[in-house]
Write a protein that holds these residues in place. Sequence first.
Motif, PDB file in Angstrom:
ATOM      1  N   UNK A 154     -21.308  -5.093   8.636  1.00 37.52           N
ATOM      2  CA  UNK A 154     -19.896  -5.350   8.605  1.00 37.52           C
ATOM      3  C   UNK A 154     -19.447  -6.131   7.356  1.00 37.52           C
ATOM      4  N   UNK A 155     -20.464  -7.028   7.088  1.00 40.39           N
ATOM      5  CA  UNK A 155     -20.272  -7.749   5.881  1.00 40.39           C
ATOM      6  C   UNK A 155     -20.010  -6.989   4.514  1.00 40.39           C
ATOM      7  N   UNK A 156     -20.939  -5.874   4.657  1.00 38.87           N
ATOM      8  CA  UNK A 156     -20.869  -4.901   3.447  1.00 38.87           C
ATOM      9  C   UNK A 156     -19.398  -4.432   3.464  1.00 38.87           C
ATOM     10  N   UNK A 157     -18.552  -4.486   4.433  1.00 35.75           N
ATOM     11  CA  UNK A 157     -17.240  -3.710   4.298  1.00 35.75           C
ATOM     12  C   UNK A 157     -16.381  -4.332   3.441  1.00 35.75           C
ATOM     13  N   UNK A 158     -16.619  -5.690   3.134  1.00 35.83           N
ATOM     14  CA  UNK A 158     -15.880  -6.354   2.199  1.00 35.83           C
ATOM     15  C   UNK A 158     -15.650  -5.827   1.009  1.00 35.83           C
ATOM     16  N   UNK A 159     -16.551  -5.076   0.350  1.00 37.65           N
ATOM     17  CA  UNK A 159     -16.325  -4.642  -0.797  1.00 37.65           C
ATOM     18  C   UNK A 159     -15.399  -3.261  -0.855  1.00 37.65           C
ATOM     19  N   UNK A 160     -15.077  -2.795   0.254  1.00 36.40           N
ATOM     20  CA  UNK A 160     -14.116  -1.768   0.355  1.00 36.40           C
ATOM     21  C   UNK A 160     -12.613  -2.091  -0.198  1.00 36.40           C
ATOM     22  N   UNK A 161     -12.182  -3.278   0.096  1.00 35.00           N
ATOM     23  CA  UNK A 161     -10.734  -3.683  -0.522  1.00 35.00           C
ATOM     24  C   UNK A 161     -10.998  -3.749  -2.156  1.00 35.00           C
ATOM     25  N   UNK A 162     -12.155  -4.173  -2.634  1.00 36.59           N
ATOM     26  CA  UNK A 162     -12.253  -4.482  -3.994  1.00 36.59           C
ATOM     27  C   UNK A 162     -12.359  -3.098  -4.696  1.00 36.59           C
ATOM     28  N   UNK A 163     -12.632  -1.958  -4.159  1.00 39.35           N
ATOM     29  CA  UNK A 163     -12.900  -0.661  -4.871  1.00 39.35           C
ATOM     30  C   UNK A 163     -11.187   0.277  -4.376  1.00 39.35           C
ATOM     31  N   UNK A 164     -10.363  -0.605  -4.401  1.00 33.47           N
ATOM     32  CA  UNK A 164      -9.148  -0.197  -4.203  1.00 33.47           C
ATOM     33  C   UNK A 164      -7.935  -1.020  -5.017  1.00 33.47           C
ATOM     34  N   UNK A 165      -6.688  -0.507  -4.755  1.00 36.21           N
ATOM     35  CA  UNK A 165      -5.575  -1.016  -5.419  1.00 36.21           C
ATOM     36  C   UNK A 165      -5.092  -2.488  -4.741  1.00 36.21           C
ATOM     37  N   UNK A 166      -5.946  -2.865  -3.789  1.00 35.32           N
ATOM     38  CA  UNK A 166      -5.273  -4.093  -2.957  1.00 35.32           C
ATOM     39  C   UNK A 166      -5.148  -5.502  -3.633  1.00 35.32           C
ATOM     40  N   UNK A 167      -5.855  -5.650  -4.750  1.00 36.37           N
ATOM     41  CA  UNK A 167      -5.670  -6.817  -5.214  1.00 36.37           C
ATOM     42  C   UNK A 167      -5.293  -6.683  -6.644  1.00 36.37           C
ATOM     43  N   UNK A 168      -5.563  -5.843  -7.429  1.00 30.94           N
ATOM     44  CA  UNK A 168      -5.192  -5.365  -8.754  1.00 30.94           C
ATOM     45  C   UNK A 168      -4.556  -3.889  -8.989  1.00 30.94           C
ATOM     46  N   UNK A 169      -3.706  -3.559 -10.008  1.00 34.12           N
ATOM     47  CA  UNK A 169      -3.299  -2.277 -10.214  1.00 34.12           C
ATOM     48  C   UNK A 169      -4.450  -1.561 -10.543  1.00 34.12           C
ATOM     49  N   UNK A 170      -4.712  -0.271  -9.891  1.00 30.43           N
ATOM     50  CA  UNK A 170      -5.868   0.613 -10.058  1.00 30.43           C
ATOM     51  C   UNK A 170      -5.694   1.242 -11.649  1.00 30.43           C
ATOM     52  N   UNK A 171      -4.272   1.221 -12.208  1.00 32.30           N
ATOM     53  CA  UNK A 171      -4.216   2.064 -13.554  1.00 32.30           C
ATOM     54  C   UNK A 171      -4.794   1.626 -14.340  1.00 32.30           C
ATOM     55  N   UNK A 172      -5.480   0.137 -14.517  1.00 23.75           N
ATOM     56  CA  UNK A 172      -6.133  -0.276 -15.598  1.00 23.75           C
ATOM     57  C   UNK A 172      -7.814  -0.177 -15.544  1.00 23.75           C
ATOM     58  N   UNK A 173      -8.098   0.344 -14.360  1.00 21.07           N
ATOM     59  CA  UNK A 173      -9.473   0.738 -14.154  1.00 21.07           C
ATOM     60  C   UNK A 173      -9.973   1.727 -14.825  1.00 21.07           C
ATOM     61  N   UNK A 174     -11.317   1.868 -15.183  1.00 24.69           N
ATOM     62  CA  UNK A 174     -11.956   3.129 -16.015  1.00 24.69           C
ATOM     63  C   UNK A 174     -11.586   4.301 -15.246  1.00 24.69           C
ATOM     64  N   UNK A 175     -11.881   5.340 -15.813  1.00 27.45           N
ATOM     65  CA  UNK A 175     -11.578   6.810 -15.399  1.00 27.45           C
ATOM     66  C   UNK A 175     -12.196   6.985 -14.344  1.00 27.45           C
ATOM     67  N   UNK A 176     -13.448   6.796 -13.898  1.00 27.94           N
ATOM     68  CA  UNK A 176     -14.020   7.360 -12.513  1.00 27.94           C
ATOM     69  C   UNK A 176     -13.988   6.254 -11.580  1.00 27.94           C
ATOM     70  N   UNK A 177     -13.821   4.856 -11.770  1.00 25.84           N
ATOM     71  CA  UNK A 177     -13.505   3.940 -10.794  1.00 25.84           C
ATOM     72  C   UNK A 177     -12.219   4.118 -10.446  1.00 25.84           C
ATOM     73  N   UNK A 178     -11.135   4.421 -11.140  1.00 25.51           N
ATOM     74  CA  UNK A 178      -9.864   4.730 -10.952  1.00 25.51           C
ATOM     75  C   UNK A 178      -9.596   5.889  -9.671  1.00 25.51           C
ATOM     76  N   UNK A 179     -10.540   6.952 -10.168  1.00 24.43           N
ATOM     77  CA  UNK A 179     -10.476   8.029  -9.107  1.00 24.43           C
ATOM     78  C   UNK A 179     -10.848   7.393  -7.880  1.00 24.43           C
ATOM     79  N   UNK A 180     -11.896   6.575  -7.690  1.00 22.31           N
ATOM     80  CA  UNK A 180     -12.816   5.952  -6.577  1.00 22.31           C
ATOM     81  C   UNK A 180     -11.653   5.214  -5.798  1.00 22.31           C
TER      82      UNK A 180
END
Length: 269
Positions: free
Chosen positions: A182-208
């Motif tokens: 359950x603690x590992x689920x903390x990473x899920x919001x970090x791989x989203x646009x919850x905290x920062x805009x996704x537009x500035x992420x690298x191509x593959x990471x933005x897709x994820x």
Amino acid sequence: MSAVGTSTAAYDLVHDGTAMLGRQLRRMRNNPGLLILTQTMPITMLLFFGYVFGSALAMPGEQYRSFLLPGLLVATAANGIMTGMFQAAQDTHRGVTDRLRTLPVSRAAVPLGQSVADVVVTAAGTVPLLLVGLAVGWRVEGSAAGAVTAVGLLLLFRFATTWVGIFLGLLTRNEEAAGQLGGATFILPLLSNAYIPAEGLPGWLRTVAEWNPISAVTTALRDLFGNAPVPQGAAWPVAHPVAGSLTWCALLLAVFVPLAVHRYAHGER
């Protein structure tokens, strides 16, 4: 199945589910420390991220906090995976699930009661977070109908993620393993646009990030609250956030409700 049989099964599910809902609410009431922690953590994150990260981004402070609040609401809703997993694993590990299986209770009632109780507590916990958000500059800049829709979508997402957690908890059958996973689920919001805009992420990471369900729901809340426009050129779930959010919720429920009910009914078989 006849109409009478279907009606009886539905009545049993509602009756037994209500009883299990009461059990879960009493369980949460008897564990106030965990309840306080889960309710205050998003407020702490709003204040910390809003004032620390906000000073490092191009957005002005209040604008970033308005951008951040919907993301924190959705990240908190995604924690339904963690709470659902831990509670289901705890009941299984301590033999409560086996005892409930021996009772004449609808097999879907126990996980249903847990998931509905979780949504009730989440709805109550959303209120102080919204009040703190108002205090630091967040506002509903859209319509009242849009705001109500946003809250409803948020609770639907929490309901769906709780079923994911219940299935995983029944699968792990161990409190310690569920806590670590359950603690590992903390990473899920970090791989989203919850905290920062996704537009500035690298191509593959933005897709994820854009295919992360959290991103679709976060974008939907920002749009419905009127806090930020829908980004252009994004993947389909983010470009059509309400439809994308509903699709993700329907998919999660369609997959994990039957899995969780079957796992509860049959145990390890």
